[in-house]
Enzyme design. Sequence first.
Site, PDB file in Angstrom:
ATOM      1  N   GLN A 189       0.479  -6.503  -3.423  1.00 41.43           N
ATOM      2  CA  GLN A 189      -0.594  -6.739  -2.445  1.00 41.43           C
ATOM      3  C   GLN A 189      -1.706  -5.715  -2.666  1.00 41.43           C
ATOM      4  O   GLN A 189      -2.723  -5.752  -1.986  1.00 41.43           O
ATOM      5  CB  GLN A 189      -0.053  -6.592  -1.030  1.00 41.43           C
ATOM      6  CG  GLN A 189       1.071  -7.563  -0.709  1.00 41.43           C
ATOM      7  CD  GLN A 189       1.762  -7.204   0.592  1.00 41.43           C
ATOM      8  OE1 GLN A 189       1.292  -7.526   1.664  1.00 41.43           O
ATOM      9  NE2 GLN A 189       2.875  -6.529   0.493  1.00 41.43           N
ATOM     10  N   ASN A 236      10.899   1.632   2.293  1.00 40.56           N
ATOM     11  CA  ASN A 236       9.664   1.736   3.079  1.00 40.56           C
ATOM     12  C   ASN A 236       9.858   2.814   4.132  1.00 40.56           C
ATOM     13  O   ASN A 236      10.929   2.933   4.707  1.00 40.56           O
ATOM     14  CB  ASN A 236       9.367   0.384   3.754  1.00 40.56           C
ATOM     15  CG  ASN A 236       7.932   0.269   4.198  1.00 40.56           C
ATOM     16  OD1 ASN A 236       7.031   0.374   3.369  1.00 40.56           O
ATOM     17  ND2 ASN A 236       7.695   0.085   5.479  1.00 40.56           N
ATOM     18  N   CYS A 279     -29.146 -11.348 -13.014  1.00 40.56           N
ATOM     19  CA  CYS A 279     -29.908 -12.037 -11.953  1.00 40.56           C
ATOM     20  C   CYS A 279     -30.162 -11.152 -10.732  1.00 40.56           C
ATOM     21  O   CYS A 279     -30.730 -11.633  -9.751  1.00 40.56           O
ATOM     22  CB  CYS A 279     -29.216 -13.331 -11.552  1.00 40.56           C
ATOM     23  SG  CYS A 279     -27.596 -13.071 -10.882  1.00 40.56           S
ATOM     24  N   CYS A 295     -26.314  -7.286 -10.317  1.00 35.87           N
ATOM     25  CA  CYS A 295     -26.115  -7.952 -11.607  1.00 35.87           C
ATOM     26  C   CYS A 295     -27.288  -7.650 -12.546  1.00 35.87           C
ATOM     27  O   CYS A 295     -28.450  -7.722 -12.142  1.00 35.87           O
ATOM     28  CB  CYS A 295     -25.992  -9.453 -11.366  1.00 35.87           C
ATOM     29  SG  CYS A 295     -25.798 -10.401 -12.873  1.00 35.87           S
ATOM     30  N   ALA A 298       0.808  -1.215   0.000  1.00 39.16           N
ATOM     31  CA  ALA A 298       0.000   0.000   0.000  1.00 39.16           C
ATOM     32  C   ALA A 298       0.851   1.279   0.000  1.00 39.16           C
ATOM     33  O   ALA A 298       0.404   2.319  -0.494  1.00 39.16           O
ATOM     34  CB  ALA A 298      -0.931  -0.006   1.206  1.00 39.16           C
ATOM     35  N   HIS A 318      -3.834  -9.880  -3.951  1.00 41.74           N
ATOM     36  CA  HIS A 318      -5.070  -9.653  -3.198  1.00 41.74           C
ATOM     37  C   HIS A 318      -6.212  -9.206  -4.112  1.00 41.74           C
ATOM     38  O   HIS A 318      -7.184  -8.617  -3.644  1.00 41.74           O
ATOM     39  CB  HIS A 318      -4.827  -8.644  -2.066  1.00 41.74           C
ATOM     40  CG  HIS A 318      -3.837  -9.134  -1.047  1.00 41.74           C
ATOM     41  ND1 HIS A 318      -3.192  -8.316  -0.157  1.00 41.74           N
ATOM     42  CD2 HIS A 318      -3.378 -10.385  -0.791  1.00 41.74           C
ATOM     43  CE1 HIS A 318      -2.374  -9.044   0.597  1.00 41.74           C
ATOM     44  NE2 HIS A 318      -2.463 -10.291   0.227  1.00 41.74           N
ATOM     45  N   ILE A 367      -4.725  -3.454  -4.358  1.00 36.97           N
ATOM     46  CA  ILE A 367      -5.975  -3.781  -5.030  1.00 36.97           C
ATOM     47  C   ILE A 367      -6.435  -2.604  -5.877  1.00 36.97           C
ATOM     48  O   ILE A 367      -7.575  -2.540  -6.302  1.00 36.97           O
ATOM     49  CB  ILE A 367      -7.037  -4.154  -3.958  1.00 36.97           C
ATOM     50  CG1 ILE A 367      -7.049  -3.094  -2.860  1.00 36.97           C
ATOM     51  CG2 ILE A 367      -6.754  -5.528  -3.393  1.00 36.97           C
ATOM     52  CD1 ILE A 367      -7.835  -3.450  -1.624  1.00 36.97           C
ATOM     53  N   SER A 372       5.763  -1.805   1.763  1.00 35.05           N
ATOM     54  CA  SER A 372       4.991  -2.836   2.464  1.00 35.05           C
ATOM     55  C   SER A 372       5.531  -3.022   3.867  1.00 35.05           C
ATOM     56  O   SER A 372       6.750  -3.090   4.061  1.00 35.05           O
ATOM     57  CB  SER A 372       5.059  -4.170   1.713  1.00 35.05           C
ATOM     58  OG  SER A 372       4.399  -5.166   2.471  1.00 35.05           O
ATOM     59  N   SER A 373       4.618  -3.130   4.833  1.00 32.35           N
ATOM     60  CA  SER A 373       5.041  -3.395   6.216  1.00 32.35           C
ATOM     61  C   SER A 373       5.472  -4.855   6.373  1.00 32.35           C
ATOM     62  O   SER A 373       6.037  -5.235   7.390  1.00 32.35           O
ATOM     63  CB  SER A 373       3.899  -3.076   7.181  1.00 32.35           C
ATOM     64  OG  SER A 373       2.755  -3.841   6.839  1.00 32.35           O
TER      65      SER A 373
HETATM   66  P1  NAD Z   1       0.607  -1.651   5.088  1.00 35.98           P
HETATM   67  O1  NAD Z   1      -0.433  -0.609   5.263  1.00 35.98           O
HETATM   68  O2  NAD Z   1       0.684  -2.728   6.107  1.00 35.98           O
HETATM   69  O3  NAD Z   1       2.063  -1.006   5.022  1.00 35.98           O
HETATM   70  C1  NAD Z   1       2.343   0.053   4.160  1.00 35.98           C
HETATM   71  C2  NAD Z   1       3.775   0.478   4.429  1.00 35.98           C
HETATM   72  O4  NAD Z   1       4.076   1.494   3.497  1.00 35.98           O
HETATM   73  C3  NAD Z   1       3.995   1.063   5.829  1.00 35.98           C
HETATM   74  O5  NAD Z   1       4.987   0.322   6.501  1.00 35.98           O
HETATM   75  C4  NAD Z   1       4.461   2.509   5.575  1.00 35.98           C
HETATM   76  O6  NAD Z   1       5.562   2.877   6.379  1.00 35.98           O
HETATM   77  C5  NAD Z   1       4.869   2.473   4.124  1.00 35.98           C
HETATM   78  N1  NAD Z   1       4.638   3.721   3.399  1.00 35.98           N
HETATM   79  C6  NAD Z   1       3.530   4.499   3.404  1.00 35.98           C
HETATM   80  N2  NAD Z   1       3.674   5.531   2.549  1.00 35.98           N
HETATM   81  C7  NAD Z   1       4.920   5.420   2.028  1.00 35.98           C
HETATM   82  C8  NAD Z   1       5.683   6.190   1.094  1.00 35.98           C
HETATM   83  N3  NAD Z   1       5.199   7.305   0.538  1.00 35.98           N
HETATM   84  N4  NAD Z   1       6.932   5.765   0.777  1.00 35.98           N
HETATM   85  C9  NAD Z   1       7.458   4.639   1.344  1.00 35.98           C
HETATM   86  N5  NAD Z   1       6.783   3.885   2.237  1.00 35.98           N
HETATM   87  C10 NAD Z   1       5.535   4.259   2.563  1.00 35.98           C
HETATM   88  O7  NAD Z   1       0.422  -2.215   3.632  1.00 35.98           O
HETATM   89  P2  NAD Z   1       0.686  -3.650   3.021  1.00 35.98           P
HETATM   90  O8  NAD Z   1       1.975  -4.185   3.495  1.00 35.98           O
HETATM   91  O9  NAD Z   1       0.435  -3.506   1.561  1.00 35.98           O
HETATM   92  O10 NAD Z   1      -0.469  -4.593   3.619  1.00 35.98           O
HETATM   93  C11 NAD Z   1      -1.753  -4.105   3.872  1.00 35.98           C
HETATM   94  C12 NAD Z   1      -2.914  -4.723   3.109  1.00 35.98           C
HETATM   95  O11 NAD Z   1      -3.777  -3.646   2.795  1.00 35.98           O
HETATM   96  C13 NAD Z   1      -2.605  -5.372   1.813  1.00 35.98           C
HETATM   97  O12 NAD Z   1      -3.172  -6.619   1.875  1.00 35.98           O
HETATM   98  C14 NAD Z   1      -3.347  -4.573   0.723  1.00 35.98           C
HETATM   99  O13 NAD Z   1      -4.151  -5.430  -0.060  1.00 35.98           O
HETATM  100  C15 NAD Z   1      -4.274  -3.671   1.469  1.00 35.98           C
HETATM  101  N6  NAD Z   1      -4.346  -2.249   1.027  1.00 35.98           N
HETATM  102  C16 NAD Z   1      -4.145  -1.909  -0.285  1.00 35.98           C
HETATM  103  C17 NAD Z   1      -4.213  -0.587  -0.678  1.00 35.98           C
HETATM  104  C18 NAD Z   1      -4.004  -0.254  -2.140  1.00 35.98           C
HETATM  105  O14 NAD Z   1      -4.342  -1.055  -3.000  1.00 35.98           O
HETATM  106  N7  NAD Z   1      -3.440   0.928  -2.458  1.00 35.98           N
HETATM  107  C19 NAD Z   1      -4.458   0.415   0.258  1.00 35.98           C
HETATM  108  C20 NAD Z   1      -4.672   0.033   1.599  1.00 35.98           C
HETATM  109  C21 NAD Z   1      -4.594  -1.309   1.956  1.00 35.98           C
END
Ligand code: NAD
Length: 252
Positions: free
Chosen positions: A103, A221, A158, A155, A26, A121, A105, A196-197
Amino acid sequence: MDMERQSEQAIALIREAKNIVALTGAGISTEAGIPDFRGPGGLWGDVEKLNFLSLSGFRRSPEGFYRASSDLINAISRAEPTSAHRLLVRLEETGKLKAVATQNIDGLHTTAGSRVVHELHGTYRTGRCTQCAKAYEMAGFYAEIGAGRLTLPLCSVCAAPIKPDIVLFEENLPEEAWIKSVAAAEACDLMLIFGSSLVVYPAAELPMIAIAAGAKLVIVNMDRTGHDSLAAVTIHGKLGDFANLTLPLINH
Ligand code: NAD
């Protein structure tokens, strides 16, 4: 060490590499206006909303699901790819980057122009009928929801609720995306982990699979991750800054 020096180290690894895979989360999309789950404005603290983002929550109340995810849907509908998305497109064009496992969406890798994207995801961009499985592009529905004219997409065949193709809590990952991501991780010599965290499994297993196969990791990150000690280069900063520093240095 400042980001410029760390970015040079990352670029050196990218130049050496022959088979790069990116794993994104994210954090690559926060600068496009889509909040992550665990940062400020994220959904993680909102238990009531999170309950609707499970399969049982969707079945109990599909309207509740669309209400709970309306901020996310509106943000996704408005978002444009960031420079970090473009950096991955450029790396694919050089032939070095073989796949993006994401990850996210939000569909922004595909919008940016990445061709090989494994959406672990799923995606909000498409959906299907929960009864007859008819497939839909969701943008039109989201525009109606955003304008307050629709609460639940139904839909046309249906009249059952349409569910976006995202993986809800209690659902399995799309098998093909997972199998291809594992194969890409096993084959790579460098994995770039962007935003990603690394706390959501099984996606967070992919760096371990890459390391076991002899690959190096570069993590960019904002916050620390549990995998930082495994990485050859770890950069704690904004992906936008990293991409702006490195994009001009990637040659075709
Ligand atoms: P997470 O929210 O757990 O972690 C996001 C990480 O990104 C954090 O550790 C944060 O420090 C870092 N971050 C935030 N902004 C940043 C930037 N500008 N530069 C660098 N790092 C930055 O996200 P995750 O690990 O993807 O897991 C969370 C779940 O949430 C996933 O399963 C995902 O499907 C879903 N999700 C997706 C979206 C999307 O599609 N954009 C948004 C929210 C949540």
